[in-house]
Design an enzyme around this catalytic site. Structure first.
Site, PDB file in Angstrom:
ATOM      1  N   ASP A  44       0.821  -1.210   0.066  1.00 57.49           N
ATOM      2  CA  ASP A  44       0.209  -0.084   0.028  1.00 57.49           C
ATOM      3  C   ASP A  44       0.784   1.325   0.065  1.00 57.49           C
ATOM      4  OD1 ASP A  44      -2.183  -1.619   0.121  1.00 57.49           O
ATOM      5  OD2 ASP A  44      -2.615  -1.323   2.377  1.00 57.49           O
TER       6      ASP A  44
HETATM    7  N1  URA Z   1      -1.512  -5.993   3.959  1.00 57.52           N
HETATM    8  C1  URA Z   1      -2.074  -4.484   3.715  1.00 57.52           C
HETATM    9  O1  URA Z   1      -2.741  -4.241   4.648  1.00 57.52           O
HETATM   10  N2  URA Z   1      -1.071  -3.781   3.208  1.00 57.52           N
HETATM   11  C2  URA Z   1       0.108  -3.976   2.613  1.00 57.52           C
HETATM   12  O2  URA Z   1       0.698  -3.078   1.974  1.00 57.52           O
HETATM   13  C3  URA Z   1       0.404  -5.268   2.923  1.00 57.52           C
HETATM   14  C4  URA Z   1      -0.293  -6.168   3.281  1.00 57.52           C
END
Ligand code: URA
Length: 233
Positions: free
Chosen positions: A102
């Protein structure tokens, strides 16, 4: 393979820089100066030098990046900073990340132009381990740890696979090992337990650990040992 492609694949030079060097007589193949960029080399057996240095053939590139907050892993989101902006290499535009984080997640991202390896590691059936450090708004409880070990209903068709959640420094700091990679998975797992992820940092993918010497935004090439580790079953 053409000599100019061979050298561009294996060095820091672009194809046009390589062509110039070849024409200037800076390149040898099996000790003979070759001035034709289209000369065909046998990448397994020929020995090439560029400016006097022996070149090892690299078909693909493998990079470990410590991703900072605020960068997206895709390259086509308008108005967003992409992690590719952090990579200063002539082959940058051929790279893609093996799995996305993310925008606000930090830590280990592997970038490569090795499509087959990328598919292999992302195949859902492979269940490649990924490990993250978490800071959460509420304390991690024994119930959460138990729920995570059984699989959590995050509103998808299926529960998540069992995952290992451990408290580290205190109940607000934890560590998780996932064997799959669903959209916003960890954040959704915490939310399903009435908690909230404040900070998420990936530190491992399969057997590859994020190099603690890399500051956020920095990257380095994987060593041959690390690359082999990702490739081996
Ligand atoms: N889980 C999440 O919520 N975000 C990420 O970036 C990776 C795993």
């Amino acid at each position: 393979m053409r000599l100019d492609k061979y050298l561009a694949d294996s060095s820091e030079c672009t194809r046009s820089e390589v062509k110039n060097l070849i024409k200037k007589g800076q390149v040898t193949v099996n000790r003979n100066i070759i001035k034709d960029p289209g000369y065909i080399v046998d990448e397994e057996n020929d020995i090439c030098t560029l400016g006097g240095n022996v070149i090892e053939y690299h078909k693909y590139h493998y990079i470990m990046l410590n991703k900072p907050d605020g960068y997206v892993c895709s390259s086509d989101e308008k108005g967003q900073h992409s992690i590719l902006e952090l990579i200063d290499e002539p082959y940058r535009d051929r790279l893609f990340p093996i799995g996305r984080l993310d925008k606000d997640t930090t830590g280990l991202v592997v970038l490569t132009d090795d499509g087959p390896l990328c598919h292999k590691l992302l195949a859902p059936k492979k269940h490649v381990d990924k490990e993250y450090e978490i800071i959460s708004k509420e304390p991690v409880t024994d119930e959460m740890i138990e729920k995570f070990s059984e699989g959590v209903d995050i509103g998808d068709e299926k529960k998540t696979m069992p995952s290992l959640l451990k408290i580290t420094a205190d109940e607000y700091h934890s560590n998780i090992i996932l064997h799959e990679g669903r959209y916003h998975q960890i954040k959704r797992m915490f939310e399903a337990c009435g908690n909230l992820v404040l900070k998420l940092n990936r530190i491992r993918m399969k057997n590859l650990l994020l190099d603690p010497k890399l500051k956020q935004g920095e990257y380095r090439a994987l060593t041959q040992y690390e690359t082999e580790g990702l490739k081996n079953d």
